[in-house]
Structure formats: C-alpha cells, structure tokens
Design a protein around this motif. Structure first.
Motif, PDB file in Angstrom:
ATOM      1  N   ILE A 173       5.953   1.352   0.711  1.00  0.00           N
ATOM      2  CA  ILE A 173       4.667   1.502   0.040  1.00  0.00           C
ATOM      3  C   ILE A 173       4.101   0.120  -0.275  1.00  0.00           C
ATOM      4  O   ILE A 173       4.781  -0.724  -0.892  1.00  0.00           O
ATOM      5  CB  ILE A 173       4.799   2.323  -1.253  1.00  0.00           C
ATOM      6  N   ILE A 174       2.884  -0.123   0.158  1.00  0.00           N
ATOM      7  CA  ILE A 174       2.254  -1.436  -0.015  1.00  0.00           C
ATOM      8  C   ILE A 174       1.961  -1.699  -1.489  1.00  0.00           C
ATOM      9  O   ILE A 174       1.356  -0.871  -2.178  1.00  0.00           O
ATOM     10  CB  ILE A 174       0.961  -1.515   0.797  1.00  0.00           C
ATOM     11  N   GLU A 175       2.403  -2.858  -1.972  1.00  0.00           N
ATOM     12  CA  GLU A 175       2.073  -3.296  -3.323  1.00  0.00           C
ATOM     13  C   GLU A 175       0.803  -4.138  -3.303  1.00  0.00           C
ATOM     14  O   GLU A 175      -0.096  -3.952  -4.115  1.00  0.00           O
ATOM     15  CB  GLU A 175       3.234  -4.090  -3.919  1.00  0.00           C
ATOM     16  N   SER A 176       0.728  -5.062  -2.359  1.00  0.00           N
ATOM     17  CA  SER A 176      -0.472  -5.874  -2.191  1.00  0.00           C
ATOM     18  C   SER A 176      -0.611  -6.234  -0.719  1.00  0.00           C
ATOM     19  O   SER A 176       0.381  -6.309   0.013  1.00  0.00           O
ATOM     20  CB  SER A 176      -0.422  -7.143  -3.051  1.00  0.00           C
TER      21      SER A 176
ATOM     22  N   ILE B 171       2.689   3.001   4.082  1.00  0.00           N
ATOM     23  CA  ILE B 171       1.729   3.736   3.261  1.00  0.00           C
ATOM     24  C   ILE B 171       1.056   2.774   2.302  1.00  0.00           C
ATOM     25  O   ILE B 171       1.721   1.972   1.630  1.00  0.00           O
ATOM     26  CB  ILE B 171       2.428   4.867   2.491  1.00  0.00           C
ATOM     27  N   GLY B 172      -0.260   2.839   2.272  1.00  0.00           N
ATOM     28  CA  GLY B 172      -1.015   1.982   1.365  1.00  0.00           C
ATOM     29  C   GLY B 172      -2.342   2.610   1.000  1.00  0.00           C
ATOM     30  O   GLY B 172      -2.719   3.657   1.546  1.00  0.00           O
TER      31      GLY B 172
ATOM     32  N   ILE C 251      -6.116  -6.656  -2.107  1.00  0.00           N
ATOM     33  CA  ILE C 251      -5.942  -5.740  -3.239  1.00  0.00           C
ATOM     34  C   ILE C 251      -4.488  -5.758  -3.662  1.00  0.00           C
ATOM     35  O   ILE C 251      -3.577  -5.738  -2.819  1.00  0.00           O
ATOM     36  CB  ILE C 251      -6.402  -4.308  -2.888  1.00  0.00           C
ATOM     37  N   ASP C 252      -4.269  -5.816  -4.984  1.00  0.00           N
ATOM     38  CA  ASP C 252      -2.927  -5.832  -5.571  1.00  0.00           C
ATOM     39  C   ASP C 252      -2.854  -4.670  -6.556  1.00  0.00           C
ATOM     40  O   ASP C 252      -3.554  -4.665  -7.575  1.00  0.00           O
ATOM     41  CB  ASP C 252      -2.670  -7.165  -6.270  1.00  0.00           C
ATOM     42  N   THR C 253      -2.013  -3.679  -6.267  1.00  0.00           N
ATOM     43  CA  THR C 253      -1.951  -2.467  -7.097  1.00  0.00           C
ATOM     44  C   THR C 253      -0.903  -2.553  -8.201  1.00  0.00           C
ATOM     45  O   THR C 253      -0.689  -1.578  -8.916  1.00  0.00           O
ATOM     46  CB  THR C 253      -1.630  -1.245  -6.222  1.00  0.00           C
ATOM     47  N   SER C 254      -0.261  -3.701  -8.360  1.00  0.00           N
ATOM     48  CA  SER C 254       0.821  -3.793  -9.346  1.00  0.00           C
ATOM     49  C   SER C 254       0.304  -3.855 -10.774  1.00  0.00           C
ATOM     50  O   SER C 254       1.045  -3.571 -11.713  1.00  0.00           O
ATOM     51  CB  SER C 254       1.695  -5.015  -9.063  1.00  0.00           C
TER      52      SER C 254
ATOM     53  N   PHE D 186       5.633  -5.218  -0.400  1.00  0.00           N
ATOM     54  CA  PHE D 186       5.947  -3.819  -0.654  1.00  0.00           C
ATOM     55  C   PHE D 186       6.673  -3.678  -1.994  1.00  0.00           C
ATOM     56  O   PHE D 186       7.318  -4.617  -2.473  1.00  0.00           O
ATOM     57  CB  PHE D 186       6.832  -3.252   0.463  1.00  0.00           C
ATOM     58  N   TYR D 187       6.548  -2.484  -2.568  1.00  0.00           N
ATOM     59  CA  TYR D 187       7.384  -2.178  -3.724  1.00  0.00           C
ATOM     60  C   TYR D 187       8.837  -2.177  -3.264  1.00  0.00           C
ATOM     61  O   TYR D 187       9.144  -1.656  -2.179  1.00  0.00           O
ATOM     62  CB  TYR D 187       7.001  -0.823  -4.321  1.00  0.00           C
ATOM     63  N   PRO D 188       9.726  -2.767  -4.043  1.00  0.00           N
ATOM     64  CA  PRO D 188      11.120  -2.937  -3.583  1.00  0.00           C
ATOM     65  C   PRO D 188      11.746  -1.619  -3.130  1.00  0.00           C
ATOM     66  O   PRO D 188      11.647  -0.593  -3.793  1.00  0.00           O
ATOM     67  CB  PRO D 188      11.832  -3.484  -4.833  1.00  0.00           C
TER      68      PRO D 188
END
Length: 893
Positions: free
Chosen positions: A351-354, A279-280, A420-423, A345-347
């Motif tokens: 879910i994609i982090e970047s 999921i991203g 893209i980096d959503t963090s 991914f978020y640990p």
C-alpha cells in the motif's frame, strides 16, 4: 364537583391546577401534549399526580382534554429540565422531551442540534450544522409539527430539521413507542415539534433577541434576530388569545475538505484482485465550501375557549431556508496508469504511503449552488367536551417547495509532478513544473448546469372521539379516523458538457484568483492553495457563459426526469386505556391502527440499448397494514416506573425512491433511478424502561430495545448499455430483514444540597449503545446501518446561581460506517468515519430589568472529521468546520 384548587410555589415557579374529579383518563391530544393515563378517581390522588406531573411545567403542557386552565410561570434552566422530566414521567408511552428554555440556553442553531442531546438520537451534519436525524439508527422518522404530519419537498417523507430556527420552538417530543392514535410512518420513532401558543403565557408577553454570530474560518459576522408578542383576553364566558413570533437568522459557514481518493490497483487486475501491481490513492479532491445560510420563520396562533366545553384554534407556520453557496477547490483526475517515482510503502504492505505522479491532470473547481426551501402549514382545530365524551377535529393544509440551482465550470491543466503523502492528517500534497497563477496554463473543462424543482403538498383531516368509562380495569376508549392526500413531484432542468472548450485566456473576464485563504487554517499548507478559478458569480447567467464558450446547446427541461405522485392515506384506530391496582398500580393502553395506502405515479421509464427508448409510465400501488401497539406502565413506588412497549411500525417508501426517471452522469458513466414498485418497510419493536425520579429535576433511567425491520431499502447496481456506453445504474430495492438492538441510559441532577455557591451545580449525561445489521448493495454482504455510531454520549455541566447561568456541553460519537464501496482491484471495502467529539458552551447573565446577556460558542475544539476506506492507511477524507461564536442580548417583558 371540582377538587379544591391546588397551588404550589417554588421561587419563580407557580402552578395552578383545577380538574374535575370524575375525569380519569389524561390522553394525548392532537396538539401533541403529553399526558399520563388513567389516574385513580379520588381528589387526593389527583392532587398528587398534579404535583408530580405538572410542578415546574409550562402551560405548553396544557392537555387538550382538561376543562380548566393551567397557569405556569417558569424561569431558569433548572425549571426547564423539571418541565421536560415531568412530561416524560407523566407520559403513557416511552418519550423524551426538551423544552424551549433548554433549547435557548445552548446555542443550537436549529432543531436538529437541540435533538442531538436526546438519548438514542444521532444527527448528521452539513457544513458543521445539524441536519438529518436518526432515532436508534433508523432515519425513517415520522415528523410532526404541532401533532400534524409535515415533510420537505425534495422527495422525502421527513422534515429536514435544519430548516427550523430554534427560536420558534416551545419544545420537542421524541416518541420511541407510539400509541394507536398517532400518525403512522416512523420505523425509528416520532418527533413532534411544538411551537408556542398564546395560552402558554399568563397574559401579555413580549420577547426579543438581537445577537451576532461569527465563524472563525469564514471570518464574517452575521445577525440573528427573533421576536414574540402574545396576549389573552377574558370575558364572562369566553377567552381569546393571539400570538405572533418571528425569527431571522444568518450564518456564514466554511468547511475545508481534503480527500486522497479511493484506493485502486496500479497494475493488472484479475478477477477483481490486484495481481501485479500496488494499491494507492486514485486522484484527489480538495474543495472549500463557503455558504451564507439564511433562516426565516413566522408562527401565528389564535385560540378561543367558550367556557370549558368548546375550544377552537387556528395555527399558521411558515419557514424559509436559503443557502447561497460558493465552492472552490482542486480535483486530481483518476488515472491508475500514471507513471510514479519516489514511491514509499507502509511497512510490510503493498500500500502506497507516499508517491510522486508524473503528468497528473488537474482541474480547478468553481461551483455556484443555491438552495431554497419553503414550508407553510395552516390548520384549524376544534374540541368539544360533553361530560365523559370528548370530540376533536383537525383540518390542515401544507405546502412545501424546494429549488436547487447548481452551476459548475472548471479549468484544466497538467501538473508535471504531483506528490501526495497519506501518512499525516490531513494528507499532504505538493506539485512542481507549472505556474498555476498563469492563465495560459489552463483550458476550460466541463460545464454543468442543473435546476431541480420539487413541489409537495398535503391536505389532512382527523376526527377523534374518546369516552371515559369510569368502571373496571378499562378506564377509557378512544377511536378516530384520518384521511390525507399527498402530492410530490420533480421537474428537472439539465445541461452537461464534458468537453474542453478552448484556452482560458480567450475569456479572461471569467477568471479570478482563488479567493479563499489557505485550507485548514494554514496548517502546514497541506493542499494546493494558489491557483486560478472561474468567477462563480458569473455562472448565474448560464446562457451568457454558454455563448462565450462557443457552445450551441442550452439547458432544457429533462422530460424523462419529470415525475408526479399522488398518494391517499386512510387510517382508523381503536385504543383502550386500562388501569389496575393489584399490588402495584399498573396502567397503559392497547390499540390497533389500520392504515391503507393508495398511490399513483406518472413518470418515464428507460429501455436501455444502443439507442435508448423513453416511454411514459403510470404505476398504481395499494396496500394495507395493521399496526398493533401496547404500552404498559407499572408504578413500583412513588418515584419508580417500569415501562414495557411492544408495537408494529411501517414506513412508506420515499417519494424520490419511487421516481422511475433515469439520471445519467456521462463523465463517470454512472446513473441512478428510483423503483416505482417498492413496498413499504415494516418493523416489530420491543422496549423496556426503568425510571427513577428522585427530585423535581433529578432522575435516572435506562432503556433496552430490540427492532427487526423487513423490506429495508438498499441500493443495488446493474450494468446497462445506454447510447452505446456501459453505465453502472444504481436503483433502490427491498431487502431482507435487518435488526437493531441496544440500550440507553440517562441521568440529570442539580446538587442543591452542596453549600454556598456550589449549590448551583448540575449535571446532565446520557449514553447510547446501538448494534445493527442490515443488507448492503453487495449481494450477501451485511453491515451496520450507515451513519450510525455504536456508542454516543452527551455530558452537560450546568451552573445556575443568582443572575448567571453557564452550560458546557460535550457530544461524542464512536466510529461509524458511511457507505460500502467496491474499489478496483481491492474489492468490497467499507468507508468508515472516525470517532469525534464536539464542545459547546454558553453563558447567560441577567443584567437587570428585562435584559439578559448571552455569550456562546460551538465547535470550540474545531473537531476534525476523518474518514478512511477499508483501512486507516487509505484515508478517504479529512475536513473541519468553523468555530462559531455568538453574542447578544435577550429581552422579555
């Protein structure tokens, strides 16, 4: 026989009151003035009530049924708070008020921003300015202008409060419990906006203000000018008054916005679940909005009193709101099948982090949007006092119009790589492999042109009679009737071309470099900031654009989108005021209001299919509602009031929600239409309030409330095949019951007992808690009401001493639900807005003579608005608005 004159002076405050001792009931007149109900029939008590209810109050409080003139001169923010407090205390209903001086002492651009400081009121913003208002979570609010119904044309039944410049106001009253004599229509409550009248002033008065404002993102300064002139003349048996006020205001605004797109499944989706993928974010949307808002307002009033018996007035009000707006930005087109590289991914999640996406389609956006709204109202009213009998009449006409022009032409290219980096906040973006400043990289993409023309009007006649009985527990009886005829309609012009139309280099005269600076004030360059766009000013000549692109069709009226509504509202009411002095003084009112609605709607319905069929539709509706109301006030002591209210409420459907016309968006296969068979929304409400007034401008109050709403509208989606394509069509329907519960608490005080300079300190504070549950577009899924924070608060620190006064205000609201989304492979997810606060400050210094210097600022901390979808790991949007600064001088003679 008249009571002796009561005169009281506190510094610059002077109050003079004369009233006949026989008059026992003070009522709410058509002017919207608030009065207490049914005081004891003794001159001593009348003096005590006058001292409590009117000390420090302006003559805007002059009750319509008082035969003698009240004259009040007030100065200072402290006096304005005392004025508002006296209105709340004297009212027979649960009400909160703000008055003109309190509005002017903070840099409120419009009425909505002034209202956000009232307990229980939350506002939504548009480009950083206050816009729509909800009371206790319900946006179905009855809006009145000087006691008369008003609305704006774009298919709604409420007034958009951002239209009204704050300089035109005498005050605003927020009724949370209605009485039977008030116009129906507010599930949440009633807001009455009051403009100034000549008898608000002792004699000749002239006021003017010249200020400038500047936004730090827009980097442009704009003027803000207002003026008022008023006078009154007295002869042996007559008194005349005339007032004219005007306001012109510009404000340059900018909003920077970045959205990472909705979460989606990059892989196989089985039964709505992401089974073999991750999921991203799906795409990205990063606009910058820039607008020069202009507000123009005029108010004119004539008043004539023939002795104490006959009173006439003629009111005229006009407001124009214009927003020329240019929007630029980038949009990454959704595509869940893009190849990814360098994914993290978020640990512990999928879910994609970047991630870096390959061959990402990109559009650069260029939008020319112009909105223009006008609202004009003229009214004539009369009053005749014949002893215990009082007769009033009011005839009004309102005309309201809105035009919304929207033109968009985009460019399209492809990014070989996009990361893209959503963090972070906001999410960070980058790209490579293409020169976005080279015109050869682009082709023309979709061209959109539309014009919506709404027009509405209302003619209303109200007749009321009241009789003071003067015996027993029933002290007064009121009855009346109202008839109103409303019209609303839309004529749309539509044009949509979804195809790419040749290389941008073929029409270089249409192209320019992206004209705005780095988004988010250059903070880490989180977005794409250097690219080419279409010059949006060229879009004003849309026919020339169409010809230059080699297209052959032009915008035309969309006949199937036209609708017209005619509505006739009839109402009659009976209200009794009561008073009893058994152990404690108890007073209040009990009433019934009977309303009947008959409407007829003409439009077009769509029969979906491979070849859709459009056919004329004519629908009539007729329904009746009985609305009981009960307001009780117990005087537990000289300074403590306990109130209880129980009442029914009803709101007719929005005009736009009744429109059967179908609007399609071929680009994403969605559409929307109204429902001409919607029923009204009804509510049952209970309120209880405890109030302690320990000083002229000092009080504490708490309020608990419970509401149930039936027929609440929500939007349902259905799939329809139109022209061979499957569209998701959204349509409003009546739902089951929802509920709203909560409490409010408020406090204000000036600490006059402190020594020396500390004696100028004061504080206002309020806190609101609202818990709600209502149906959603998803069957069987309930959620809180949208745009409603469970917690909200206001704190205003005040200092007023000598020539200077200062205010620092902090507004805060907790997280709230924006909407419900259904994401591919993710399921039902709420779109939440994070908590945020906003700091405002103002300084006023009297320079001597008639001049006052004003310095102010809003959004001083530049509040960051953030939304997410389902989880903070799926950021939906981050945006910021200008800090706005204001400086200038005010004159009063």
């Amino acid at each position: 026989m008249l009571c002796s004159k009561f005169t009281r002076s506190r510094g610059k405050a002077l109050v003079q009151v004369r009233q006949p001792a026989a008059r026992r009931a003070i009522r709410l007149g058509r002017s919207g003035a608030i009065g207490g109900s049914n005081m004891r029939n003794t001159c001593g008590l009348l003096r005590r009530v006058a001292a409590i209810a009117l000390a420090g109050a302006g003559p805007a409080l002059a009750r319509a049924d008082e035969p003698e003139l009240q004259q009040v001169v007030v100065s200072g923010y402290r006096e304005s708070l005392a004025d508002a407090q006296s209105r709340k205390r004297a009212a027979s209903q649960i009400v909160d008020s703000i008055v003109a001086d309190a509005i002017g002492k903070l840099p409120d651009t419009n009425t909505a921003e002034a209202l956000q400081r009232v307990p229980g009121v939350q506002i939504n913003t548009d480009l950083g300015e206050g816009s729509s208002v909800v009371i206790r979570g319900l946006g179905q609010v009855e809006t009145l202008l000087n006691g008369r119904e008003t609305f704006n044309a774009a298919g709604t039944r409420t007034l958009n409060f951002e239209f009204i410049p704050s300089e035109l106001l005498a005050g605003v009253d927020v009724y949370k419990s209605p009485s039977a004599d008030q116009v129906e229509g507010g599930l949440g409550g009633i807001i009455n906006v009051r403009t100034r009248r000549p008898f608000d002033f002792k004699g000749f008065t002239a006021e003017a203000a010249v200020l400038g404002n500047r936004g730090d993102l827009a980097k442009k300064s704009r003027p803000q000018i207002s003026a008022l002139i008023s006078d009154r003349w007295r002869t042996a048996h007559h008194e005349f008054g005339a007032l004219l006020s005007a306001s012109y205001q510009e404000r340059q605004l900018q909003e920077d916005y970045i959205s990472a797109g909705a979460p989606t499944c990059y892989g196989a989706v089985t039964a709505g679940v992401c089974t073999t993928g991750v999921i991203g974010p799906n795409g990205s949307f990063n606009p910058q909005y820039t607008a020069n808002r202009r507000r123009t307002g005029f108010s004119g009033v004539l008043q004539w009193h023939a002795g104490d018996a006959i009173k006439l007035h003629l009111d005229g009000n006009y407001v124009k709101f214009e927003t020329p707006q240019l929007d630029f930005g980038t949009s990454l087109l959704p595509n869940s099948k893009l190849t990814r590289s360098a994914t993290s991914f978020y640990p512990g999640t999928g879910i994609i982090e970047s991630a870096t996406y390959l061959a990402q389609p990109l559009r650069t956006l260029s939008i020319n949007r112009i909105q223009s709204d006008t609202n004009a109202q003229v009214a004539i009213g009369a009053r005749w006092d014949a002893g215990r009998l009082t007769l009033t009449g009011d005839l009004s006409y309102m005309d309201t119009r809105e035009q919304l022009h929207y033109h968009e032409l985009d460019l399209q290219t492809t990014l070989p790589t996009f990361t893209i980096d959503t963090s972070g906040s906001p999410p960070a973006e980058n790209y490579g492999g293409v020169d976005l400043t080279d015109i050869a990289s682009y082709r023309f993409a979709g061209l959109t042109a539309s014009v919506n023309r709404w027009a509405g009007r209302e003619t209303a006649l109200a007749v009321d009679a009241s009789y003071d009985l003067g015996w027993g527990p029933v002290t007064g009886v009121e009855l009346g009737a109202r008839y109103a005829e409303l019209h609303d309609g839309l004529t749309p012009i539509r044009y949509f071309n979804a195809l790419a139309n040749g290389p941008a280099a073929a029409n270089p005269n249409l192209i320019e470099n992206y004209p705005l600076g780095d988004a988010f004030n250059g903070s880490s360059d989180p977005t794409i900031n250097n690219y080419l766009v279409v010059d949006p000013t060229m879009l004003r000549n849309i026919d020339a654009i169409i010809a230059s692109l080699g297209l052959t069709t032009y915008p035309m009226v969309q006949s199937e989108g036209i609708y017209a509504i005619r509505e006739r509202d009839s109402a009659a009411y009976l209200k009794a005021s009561f008073e009893s002095n058994w152990r404690v003084l108890i007073d209040g009112n009990l009433g019934l209001r009977l309303i009947h609605t008959a409407d007829s709607l003409s439009g077009t319905e769509t029969i979906s299919g491979l070849n859709p069929v459009y056919r004329p539709l004519h629908v009539t509706n007729s329904y009746t509602n009985l609305l009981p109301s009960f307001n009780l006030r117990a005087h537990l002591g000289d300074a403590v009031l306990l109130r209880f209210a129980a009442y029914a409420s009803a709101t007719r459907p929005e005009f736009s929600n009744l429109n059967p016309g179908l609007t399609l968006v071929p680009a994403n296969l969605t559409g929307s239409q109204g429902n001409p068979h919607l029923a009204p929304y009804t509510g049952v409400n209970y309120d209880t309030t405890l109030e302690w007034y320990f000083a002229r401008a000092g009080s504490i109050h708490g309020n608990a409330f419970y509401k149930t709403v039936k027929g609440f509208p929500f939007t349902a989606g259905t799939s329809q095949v139109i022209g061979g394509a499957a569209y998701l069509i959204s349509q409003p329907v009546n739902s089951g019951a929802g509920r709203v519960t909560g409490f409010e608490a408020g406090y204000q005080q000036f600490y006059t007992g402190l020594p020396g300079l500390l004696g100028g300190l004061g504080l206002q504070a309020n806190l609101t808690y609202v818990n709600s549950s209502a149906p959603t577009p998803v069957s069987g899924y309930t959620a809180p009401l949208p745009n409603l924070s469970r917690w909200s608060s206001n704190i205003v620190a005040i200092y007023e001493q000598g020539r200077g006064s200062c205010r620092i205000a902090w507004f805060w609201r907790s997280q709230f639900l924006q909407s419900i989304a259904v994401a591919s492979g993710v399921g039902i997810v709420p779109v939440q807005s994070e908590a945020f606060g906003q700091l405002t400050a103002a300084l006023n210094y009297h320079l001597g003579g008639h001049l006052t210097l004003t310095l102010a600022g809003t959004n001083l901390t530049r509040a960051k608005h953030q939304t997410f979808i389902g989880s903070v790991r799926s950021p939906s949007a981050t945006y910021i608005d200008d800090r706005q600064y204001l400086a200038g001088v005010r004159y009063r003679f």
